[in-house]
Design a protein around this motif. Structure first.
Motif, mmCIF file in Angstrom:
data_model
loop_
_atom_site.group_PDB
_atom_site.id
_atom_site.type_symbol
_atom_site.label_atom_id
_atom_site.label_comp_id
_atom_site.label_asym_id
_atom_site.label_seq_id
_atom_site.Cartn_x
_atom_site.Cartn_y
_atom_site.Cartn_z
ATOM 1 N N GLY A 130 44.848 39.600 35.139
ATOM 2 C CA GLY A 130 44.662 38.067 35.342
ATOM 3 C C GLY A 130 46.025 37.399 35.237
ATOM 4 N N GLY B 232 32.505 30.189 38.118
ATOM 5 C CA GLY B 232 32.877 30.055 39.536
ATOM 6 C C GLY B 232 32.061 28.866 40.026
ATOM 7 N N THR C 228 39.022 32.406 40.119
ATOM 8 C CA THR C 228 38.002 33.467 39.720
ATOM 9 C C THR C 228 37.545 34.180 40.491
ATOM 10 O OG1 THR C 228 36.510 31.617 39.439
ATOM 11 C CG2 THR C 228 37.740 31.892 37.281
ATOM 12 N N GLY D 56 42.933 30.265 36.756
ATOM 13 C CA GLY D 56 41.395 30.902 37.034
ATOM 14 C C GLY D 56 41.689 32.467 36.696
ATOM 15 N N ALA E 233 39.416 34.538 34.176
ATOM 16 C CA ALA E 233 38.520 35.652 34.898
ATOM 17 C C ALA E 233 38.857 36.830 34.086
ATOM 18 C CB ALA E 233 38.737 35.623 36.330
ATOM 19 N N VAL F 156 31.851 35.907 35.838
ATOM 20 C CA VAL F 156 32.981 35.221 36.520
ATOM 21 C C VAL F 156 32.492 34.410 37.613
ATOM 22 C CG1 VAL F 156 34.950 35.581 38.179
ATOM 23 C CG2 VAL F 156 34.807 36.841 35.956
#
Length: 386
Positions: A53, A366, A224, A346, A350, A362
């Protein structure tokens, strides 16, 4: 003699325009192909889920800083020299990514790549805005970005299978080298003088804050959902080739959304267009949430294609609200900054959620972000209407 000179000028002008388009195309490459980057970093097994991420966000963070500061420097620099240097830096960072597995070093390299990308992208956008028909120029930019993204989704899965995540960045370098060669041959200079930052924020701070928050929330959702869309497909039992093909098809036809956006706003208004996006996109996410291997191909195909169409649909609406906040049209440059803020936040969030819970969580986050975005955008539009 005059005809020969005119022909040479015409060739140089066309080459200059294509150089700008190529640079702008590569400015959006990381965001467009983010799902494949996440999947490639994950499959390399060199990084944890949360590190993936952060790696994904590091490019976007560099682009964010460059785009956020561009308002102050983009008209004060020598465009051709700075774009040439930034493209070389971008290419070098991509080559360096080939040989590095250390997380700390790699995240620094990708951040530098993002800075270089953001600098060249900001100048390219300014150059397109200087043209006699900027609307057509931006339309050409979107078209070439869609073509590049479609090719990426179609070709990269097999490249990644053979070369790993290094294959993505060398795919970038093929077109970056071409853009660099075109830039050193012909790139336009600035046609406008730098303006001072004198927007009267006391009058517009509320709608500005609301629309900025709305755009950030929406692109947080993309950081995400979109970033992990490839992983969602893999979890459903799809192959990388199937995922790449479906995402390529969805991306190719997503322009339908932007074509319908203006028509819809004229007929039903911005608030209704915003809520229409929510009403369409949330069932897509719900379908992905409950997707199983037995129905994965059909659900993934319909959900991702419709989702991408309405992503294209809502973006012009967001930019329209952003533009109306300040009638001088200068504040619109920070819409890109809002995009990147959401995309930076994001992926790490996530990654953390996946490491603690699951991919389905996730999707849920979102969905909440999309609803929050709609609320902020509708409120901002009402503030402007007053």
């Amino acid at each position: 003699m005059i005809t020969t000179i005119n022909n040479k000028l015409s060739i140089k002008t066309n080459l200059s325009y294509w150089a700008v388009l190529m640079v702008a195309m590569m400015g959006a490459a990381v965001t467009t192909l983010m799902p494949l980057m996440v999947g490639a970093f994950t499959d390399s097994q060199h990084f944890t889920t949360q590190q993936v991420g952060f790696l994904t966000a590091s490019d976007i963070a560099g682009i964010l800083i460059a785009s956020a500061s561009a308002y102050f420097w983009v008209r004060r620099c020598h465009w051709q020299k700075l774009v040439s240097f930034s493209l070389l830096l971008f290419i070098g960072a991509n080559f360096a990514t080939n040989w590095i597995n250390d997380f700390s070093t790699l995240i620094l390299i990708r951040f530098i790549a993002g800075l270089a990308c953001g600098v060249s992208y900001s100048i390219a956008l300014a150059a397109l805005g200087d043209r006699k028909s900027p609307d057509k120029a931006f339309g050409d930019m979107v078209t070439i970005q869609v073509i590049y993204g479609t090719l990426g989704f179609a070709l990269l899965p097999s490249i990644i299978e053979q070369w790993g995540y290094a294959g993505i960045f060398q795919f970038f370098n093929v077109t970056l080298i071409l853009a660099f060669l075109m830039t050193i041959l012909a790139f336009p200079g600035s046609n406008k003088q730098q303006q001072s930052f004198d927007i009267e924020m006391r009058l517009i701070w509320q709608p500005t804050a609301l629309v900025f928050a709305g755009v950030v929330c929406y692109y947080f959702a993309q950081g995400t959902i979109w970033a992990y869309l490839e992983r969602i497909g893999v979890a459903g039992g799809l192959t990388l080739s199937e995922i790449g093909t479906l995402l390529a098809v969805g991306f190719a036809i997503s322009a339908i959304g932007s074509w319908l956006s203006g028509w819809a706003v004229l007929r039903i208004g911005r608030p209704s267009a915003i809520w229409l996006t929510v009403v369409i996109q949330l069932p897509c996410l719900l379908a992905l949430f409950y997707m199983e291997p037995s129905n994965a191909w059909m659900i993934y195909a319909f959900a991702t294609i419709i989702y991408q169409i309405f992503w294209s649909f809502i973006v012009p609406v967001m930019m329209g609200i952003f533009n109306d906040v300040d009638k001088s049209g200068r504040l619109i440059v920070f819409c890109v900054t809002a995009f990147k803020v959401g995309l930076v936040i994001g992926p790490p969030v996530a990654g953390l959620v996946i490491s603690m819970y699951s991919l389905n969580h996730v999707i849920g986050i979102g969905a909440i972000a999309i609803v929050a975005s709609a609320i902020f955008l509708v409120l901002a539009d009402k503030k402007i209407a007053r």
